[in-house]
Design a protein around this motif. Structure first.
Motif, mmCIF file in Angstrom:
data_model
loop_
_atom_site.group_PDB
_atom_site.id
_atom_site.type_symbol
_atom_site.label_atom_id
_atom_site.label_comp_id
_atom_site.label_asym_id
_atom_site.label_seq_id
_atom_site.Cartn_x
_atom_site.Cartn_y
_atom_site.Cartn_z
ATOM 1 N N GLN A 114 75.363 66.140 88.212
ATOM 2 C CA GLN A 114 75.798 66.674 86.678
ATOM 3 C C GLN A 114 76.726 65.623 86.114
ATOM 4 O OE1 GLN A 114 77.821 70.271 86.632
ATOM 5 N NE2 GLN A 114 79.513 69.669 88.281
ATOM 6 N N HIS B 299 73.540 62.708 85.092
ATOM 7 C CA HIS B 299 72.284 63.233 84.616
ATOM 8 C C HIS B 299 72.480 64.087 83.550
ATOM 9 C CE1 HIS B 299 70.684 60.949 88.139
ATOM 10 N NE2 HIS B 299 69.579 61.061 87.658
ATOM 11 N N ARG C 202 78.833 70.493 81.866
ATOM 12 C CA ARG C 202 78.465 69.353 82.248
ATOM 13 C C ARG C 202 76.678 69.532 82.537
ATOM 14 N NH1 ARG C 202 83.541 68.675 84.166
ATOM 15 N NH2 ARG C 202 84.147 66.676 83.902
#
Ligand code: ADP
Ligand code: NA
Length: 330
Positions: A33, A36, A77
């Motif tokens: 997280q 990406h 996130r």
């Protein structure tokens, strides 16, 4: 965002995730997280491939989401959602079904394993085609990376084949994804039978570390782990699978390398390794249980967080599905 995409899903299993799920998959979800544009979902559509109780499924779906949050997934996130909240999964799943050969689907070893457990006559067509729904799950988000354990490698291969097949037949549409498998933790083994993978369905109760067990129970399971009749604490997956499994788990949870661990246990007995691992596990699961309970105690917040996740996921999924429909002639 310009970041590469990651996608993965986990079943809403009854009770609790186990240590294999956490080390093999969820830990990688948390890491990815940060780097990406990551999508993670509780795959409730996959959960009905075997008979389910509706109230239990609903509770287990929330429980799964609560455990993912407790593991460190942050809705700021990543995009965390429930698969059935995004109808595009089933819609793209149908198109992928129509692109897959019957023989090709028949070769999926997970179906063979899972249907054998069900009894061949009772296994559903849904169980047979679930890898193809998984293909749609991944392609909908144009995922570059799919964090999973080793047992999912064949399904990611199928996903790559179908993405390439679709692209070749109808024009460039789907990103061809790669599995993100961390070698060291790709297969965590049962503590009582370290020759089989730790799993909800195949493990013995004492060999399965459930993350939501009473910490005392967890410590007890670790201390009664099966090792071997040798006395040396050394990593050797082939000849010393039990000890090697314990070293892998301890190394991953503490960030100490295996050679460092081997060195620090020189001249010590297996009991020392087990006691240390039991302590580390208790330290890990105690706050994990508390955080999970906090999310469960506030279902309104949990549901609203999942609703927002579904909205974010749908925006991406709807765009991919629209392009796909156009390409196939709908
Ligand atoms: P189970 O095999 O217990 O039914 P799932 O199929 O729901 O668990 O797996 C969820 C994720 O956890 C998948 O990415 C899978 O590869 C991973 N996983 C499951 N068991 C293990 C294990 N023993 N070691 C490493 N990863 C695992
Ligand atoms: Na991110």
């Amino acid at each position: 965002s310009d970041s590469p995409r990651a996608l993965s899903g986990i079943q809403p299993t009854a009770g609790s995730f186990h240590l294999g799920n956490y080390l093999g998959a969820i830990r990688q979800y948390v890491a990815l997280q940060e780097t990406h544009d990551a999508f993670y979902m509780v795959v409730d559509l996959h959960a009905i491939t075997v008979p389910q109780d509706p109230a239990e499924l609903r509770a287990n779906t929330r429980l799964a989401a609560a455990q993912l949050l407790a593991s460190g997934l942050d809705p700021e996130r990543c995009t965390l959602f429930v698969q059935s909240h995004v109808p595009e999964h089933a819609q793209l799943g149908w198109i992928m079904n129509c692109l897959t050969g019957f023989g090709e689907a028949s070769r999926m070893t997970q179906f063979k394993d899972k249907s054998a457990k069900q009894g061949a006559d009772r296994a559903t067509v849904g169980l047979f085609t679930y890898p193809i729904l998984q293909v749609a799950d991944i392609l909908l988000y144009q995922a570059n990376q799919v964090p999973v354990g080793e047992d999912q490698r064949q399904h990611i291969e199928l996903t790559r084949d179908l993405a390439e097949r679709f692209n070749a037949r109808f024009g460039e549409t789907f990103t061809v994804p790669a599995p993100h498998i961390v070698k060291e933790t790709a297969k965590i083994f049962d503590l009582q039978d370290p020759t089989i993978k730790m799993s909800k369905s195949a493990s013995t109760p004492k060999g399965l570390i459930n993350l939501l067990d009473e910490p005392k129970m967890t410590a007890k399971k670790v201390k009664s782990a099966v090792t071997d009749t040798d006395t040396v604490i050394r990593f050797d997956a082939e000849n010393k699978p039990g000890v090697s499994n314990l070293l892998t788990i301890l190394s991953t949870l503490t960030g100490t390398t295996i050679p460092e661990l081997e060195k620090s246990y020189e001249g010590k007995m297996y009991g020392a390794l087990k006691t240390d691992l039991a302590d580390v596990m208790v330290e890990f699961v105690t706050p994990f249980r508390a955080r999970t309970q906090e999310y469960l105690d506030d279902p309104e917040t949990l549901d609203s967080l999942l609703a927002k996740g579904a909205e974010k996921a749908r925006a991406v999924a709807a765009e991919t599905l629209a392009q796909t429909y156009d390409k196939v002639g709908f």
